[in-house]
Write an enzyme that holds these catalytic residues in place. Sequence first.
Site, mmCIF file in Angstrom:
data_model
loop_
_atom_site.group_PDB
_atom_site.id
_atom_site.type_symbol
_atom_site.label_atom_id
_atom_site.label_comp_id
_atom_site.label_asym_id
_atom_site.label_seq_id
_atom_site.Cartn_x
_atom_site.Cartn_y
_atom_site.Cartn_z
ATOM 1 N N SER A 406 0.986 -1.202 0.091
ATOM 2 C CA SER A 406 0.048 -0.022 -0.119
ATOM 3 C C SER A 406 0.725 1.013 -0.051
ATOM 4 C CB SER A 406 -0.817 0.114 1.105
ATOM 5 O OG SER A 406 -0.465 -0.696 2.367
ATOM 6 N N HIS A 427 -3.190 -2.938 -5.541
ATOM 7 C CA HIS A 427 -3.140 -2.435 -4.410
ATOM 8 C C HIS A 427 -4.702 -2.465 -3.786
ATOM 9 C CE1 HIS A 427 -3.627 0.964 -0.892
ATOM 10 N NE2 HIS A 427 -3.600 -0.345 -0.429
ATOM 11 N N GLU A 439 -6.087 -0.113 -6.861
ATOM 12 C CA GLU A 439 -5.187 0.824 -7.414
ATOM 13 C C GLU A 439 -4.168 -0.013 -8.054
ATOM 14 O OE1 GLU A 439 -4.308 5.066 -4.642
ATOM 15 O OE2 GLU A 439 -3.576 2.931 -3.799
ATOM 16 N N ASN A 477 -3.381 6.494 -0.058
ATOM 17 C CA ASN A 477 -2.874 6.847 1.124
ATOM 18 C C ASN A 477 -1.987 7.914 1.178
ATOM 19 O OD1 ASN A 477 -4.145 4.529 2.542
ATOM 20 N ND2 ASN A 477 -2.546 3.043 1.891
#
Length: 675
Positions: A406, A427, A439, A477
Site C-alpha cells: 500500500s 493495491h 489501485e 494513502n
Amino acid sequence: MTSPITTHRDGNVLVIVSNNPPVNALGAAVRQGLEAAVKQGVEDDSIHAMVIRCDGRTFFAGADITEFGKPMQEPALPTLVDMIEAADKPVIAAIHGTALGGGCEVALGCHYRIAVSSAKLGFPEVKLGLLPGAGGTQRAPRLAGVALALEMCAKGDPIPAKKALDAGLIDTLAGEDSLEADAIKFARDCLHKPLPRASQKTAKPDPEAVEAFKKANARRFRGFDAPAANIACVVKATEVPYEEGVQFERAEFMKLMMGVQSAAQRHIFFAERKAQKIDGIADDIKLRDVKKVGVIGAGTMGGGISMNFLSAGIPVTIVEMQQEALDRGTGVIRKNYEATAAKGRIKPEQVESAMGLLTPTLKLDDLADCDLIIEAVYENMDVKKDIFTKLDALAKPGAILASNTSYLDINEIASVTKRPEDVLGMHFFSPANVMKLLEVVRGDKTADDVLATVMALAKKIRKVAVVAGVCHGFIGNRMLMPRQVEAMKLLMEGATPEQIDKVHVDFGMPMGPFQMSDLAGVDIGWHRDPTRIESIRDALAAEKRWGQKTKAGFYDYDDKRNPSPSPRVAEIIEDFRKKTGTPQHEVTTEEIVERTLYPMVNEGALILAEGKAQRASDIDVVWIYGYGWPVYRGGPMFWADTEGLKKIVGGLEKHDFKVAPLLREKADKGERFTS
Ligand code: 3HC
C-alpha cells in the site's frame, strides 16, 4: 444522418426498432425517431398494433446522460412517453437487457410489456442524484404498488423480469431467442381489448410501507437529497391524479438536476468509466491470459484478495509459511462465504464451488503454473524483495507478478527480478473482498499489456480500477497522510478526537480520522517499544490502546464495539499538550475542514502535476470507492471545484500550507480540475 430508429411490418403490426449503441440511450435522435414511428403507426389505418424493441445488448438503458445540462431538444422524454400511452392502438414494449430509467419509463408508457427472463427493469436515476422524470414515479406505484415503487425509485437497484412479472410491471415473459416474434403474437392477442394505461390506474396509499422504508434506509440515505425526493414523488402518486403528480415529479426532477449533488454523482458515473482507460495504450492491445492466480499470504488481505478471483470462477493457489496460518486463512475464507450464503446473497452450492477452486499450499513452487501471482505479505521491503527474487526464479515466463503493497516502491521491488516489465502493484483495500477500489500501480518498466491485462481483470472481478504511478502511498494513502498529520496537530492545539471525527462524519465520510485509526489499528507502524513515548500515538500504543481490536484506542469500546469518548485519552492528550507547551485555541469546524480536507486537495494537485494520476477524476474515483468519500460531493477534486479553487488556496495560505503550483495556477486562471 440516418435515424437510429427503423420500422418494419409484420402484417398489421408495426415493429419499431432502436439501434443506438452501446446502450440505446434515449438521446434526441432516438426520441425524434420514436415519435415519428409511433405517429406513423397511429396514423396508418392498416397498422393495428405496435411493438417497440431495441437491437444490440439492451433495451433503452435510460435518458442520454451526456445531454443533461444542455438545451433540451424536442420531443422531451415525458412528452414522448405520454404520446406513446395516448396511442389508440396497443403498443407493446419488448424488453431484453436492462430497461433502465427513461427506458423503463418508455416501457411503462406502453400499454403492455413483454420481457425475456434475463431482462432487468429499474430506475437507477437516484444513483445519479435524480429521480425518474418521465412519469416513472407516478406509473410505477400505480402498476406495482407503493412498496416496490419505493424500492425501485429511491434505492435504484434493478429487479429481474420474474419479479417485475409477479408485481404487475410486465405482462408476460418471452423466449430468450424469440422476443420479437413473441411480442408480435402478444400484440395480436391484445387487439380489441380495452387499452390499459398505467397513468389512469389508482395507486393505493400505504403510509406504513413508506414509514418502514424510510426507517430501514435512514443510514443509507444519510446526506443524499435524491432519495427523499423520490419518496415524495411516489407518495404524491397516491394522493393526486396523474396529471398533477407528473407536474410535481417534473419540478422535483428539475430541482435535483440543477443541484450540486446530481452534478457530482453524474461526474462519478463518467469518472468511473473513464478510469478504465489508460492514456497512450490502444483499446485493442492484446491481453495476457489469466486462467490461474497465485496469492502469497493467507492473512486478512491475502484471503480477501483470493475471494475476488474465486467468486469470479478463477482458480487460486494460496501460499502460507505455516500450516496453522494456512488453515486459519482458508477457514476464514469459508466462513465469509458461508456468512454471505446465510444472508441469502449467494446459494449454498456457490460456497462449495468457490472453495473447490482454492488450492492451499505451503510450497511457493506450487505457483509455477500461475498466470498472475499477487504477493500479500506485510509491509517490509526486504521481505518483499526476497519473495520477488524467488518468484523471478520460479514463475513461468509471461506470468504477471504483483505486489499488494500500500506504500512501497514498486520499481525497487521490480528491480530484484530479471523481468521488471512483468511487475506491477495491485493495491486492494481492506476488506479486499468487499471494497470496490483497486489501485493498479504502474512501475517505470511495467509493460503496456501487463497493465492493460490487470485493468481488464479488475473489471472481471468487479473492482473499480484506477491506474496510479509509483510514489509513497500511491494516490489514496498519499492523500490520507496530510489529513492524518493535521488531525493529530489539531488534537495538540485544543480539538478532541470526537470533534474532528464529527466534522468528517457530518461532511459525509463513513468515519473520521480517529475512528479510522481505531478500526485499522493504532499500533500500525508502531516501533513496539512501550518505553519510547514520543507522540500521542506512542502513548496509546504503549497502553495497548490499539483500537477496536483491544476495545480501546482513541475511543473506549464496549463489547459490541460501540465507541464512547475516553477520559484516559483526554488525559494523555492533555499531558502531551502541557509537555510540549503547544499553544491552545478554540478549534472551529471551519478550521478542521480547512486543515484536514484542503491539504488533501493540495496533495491531489501534486499527484496530478507529477503524473501519478492520469486525471483528476481518477483521484475522485479512488476516494469514493476506497475511502467512502460521499459520492454526492463527487470526490475531493470535484468538491474543490465546487467550493472554488480560490477559496481552497486562501484556506491553505491562512494556515501556512505550501500551495501546490498546479492548484495555484488553476485558481489564478479561474479553471477547474474536473470538467
Ligand atoms: N447515457 C449516456 N451514456 C451512457 C448511458 C446513458 N444513460 N449509460 C451508459 N452509457 C455509456 C457509458 O458511459 C459507456 O460509455 P464509454 O464506453 O464511452 O465509457 C457505455 O455507455 C457503456 O456503458 P458501461 O461501461 O456502463 O456498460 P455496462 O455494460 O457495464 O453497463 C448499463 C450497461 C447497465 C446500462 C450501465 O451503463 C448503466 O447503468 N447506465 C446508466 C443507466 C442509467 O442511469 N439510466 C438512467 C439515466 S437518467 C434518466 O433516464 C432520466 C429519466 O428518468 C428522465
